[in-house]
Design an enzyme around this catalytic site. Sequence first.
Site, PDB file in Angstrom:
ATOM      1  N   HIS A  79       1.527   4.425  -2.905  1.00 23.75           N
ATOM      2  CA  HIS A  79       1.569   5.880  -2.782  1.00 23.75           C
ATOM      3  C   HIS A  79       2.822   6.435  -3.454  1.00 23.75           C
ATOM      4  CE1 HIS A  79      -1.968   6.327  -0.431  1.00 23.75           C
ATOM      5  NE2 HIS A  79      -1.487   5.807   0.685  1.00 23.75           N
ATOM      6  N   HIS A 138      -6.082   7.069  -2.323  1.00 26.98           N
ATOM      7  CA  HIS A 138      -6.961   6.032  -1.789  1.00 26.98           C
ATOM      8  C   HIS A 138      -8.225   5.908  -2.639  1.00 26.98           C
ATOM      9  CE1 HIS A 138      -4.821   7.182   2.117  1.00 26.98           C
ATOM     10  NE2 HIS A 138      -4.342   6.010   1.730  1.00 26.98           N
ATOM     11  N   HIS A 183       0.839  -1.205   0.000  1.00 25.45           N
ATOM     12  CA  HIS A 183       0.000   0.000   0.000  1.00 25.45           C
ATOM     13  C   HIS A 183       0.875   1.257   0.000  1.00 25.45           C
ATOM     14  CE1 HIS A 183      -3.622   2.353   1.555  1.00 25.45           C
ATOM     15  NE2 HIS A 183      -2.621   3.170   1.831  1.00 25.45           N
ATOM     16  N   GLU A 184       1.893   1.293   0.851  1.00 25.48           N
ATOM     17  CA  GLU A 184       2.762   2.470   0.913  1.00 25.48           C
ATOM     18  C   GLU A 184       3.578   2.623  -0.361  1.00 25.48           C
ATOM     19  OE1 GLU A 184       2.034   4.511   3.102  1.00 25.48           O
ATOM     20  OE2 GLU A 184       0.866   3.120   4.335  1.00 25.48           O
TER      21      GLU A 184
END
Length: 359
Positions: free
Chosen positions: A192, A198, A188-189
């Site tokens: 980014h 999101h 997930h990071e």
Amino acid sequence: MWSALVVLSLVGCAVAGPPVTRSRKDIEAFRAYLERSRTDDGLRLESRMLANPKASAWENSGKFQGDILLNDKQAELLEQQYAGVAARNAYIWPNTKWPRNTVVYDFNNEFTHAQIIAIHSAMLEIEEHTCIRFRRKTILDRHYVRITGKPDGCYASLGYWKDIPVHILNLGKAEPGEGCFINSIIIHEWFHILGFLHMHSTYNRDDYVHLLWENMKPGYEYEFERFEYDVADNLDLPYEYASVMHYDRFAFSKNGRPTMLPIHTDYGLMGQLDYVTGWDWHRVNRHYNCPHAWSSEEHSDESYEHEYKVEENAAVEDGQEDLADDLPQEEVVEDLPQEELAPDTPQDFVAEKVSVVDN
């Protein structure tokens, strides 16, 4: 097929709705919120988890939308857009994709061997499913991601910025499989870093989730702002409750009650952390124009994974030249579990659709 994407790709970042002139008080409150999200408040992740144990570690990390570390330019543009002082098209952010689809990184020499293996496993999984490659920083590299282990949470910079040499990906140190070191949170990071927002931020999210403003912490309502369709590219892929980039039900709750509920059936998958979906991988591939990513407009998770299985196996057998040399020899990437979470279906909504919603 119109559908939702969470990518700040070419990507603009504009608060949803027509530009309006806000009051001075509103603008100052929004500015204070942005600055608060960019300031180290001294709290450890454990403290925030005690305050809201139902939210995930990345949602409790104290940054913009939980885990996005804004730079000066991003904060300035968000504030100007919120104030409605300029045309929206002035805030499209081009060239935020990593050049040559390659992310340069370096460690801060503060992780255990097991933690480094966990980080490398997530990177290798991204390489296996996409055309993204990772390369360790050399003395000639000016732009890179510094992987740090501060105890305040899991968070990352957003996209590639040529004017900012050092991008940050922070993972609060924990045992692999816990806290920030859950595999899907590490990925997930990295998403980014690759430029993704999101899922709940997309322009049409109100067709898929119902926000319960009364349950949100005062001053954190901004975490649920959405972005307009004319500056966010949805890549013709669906809104997806099960995406690894979606908030769960209890993000920024002040009372332990849900702040966000699915309008359609999500089978308890909204905000799940067990695995990265096929649609998640497809979004990355389309955003970075990976081979064959645009050859078909839609895939089911199963068909997508089947289509790329041969290529993934071949990549592993041939060796990931960019990353494999930097991986510990005992590194093994295991299949992630595909189990469903326990349903928490609200009483006010009628089950209509599944976790991947086509319009």
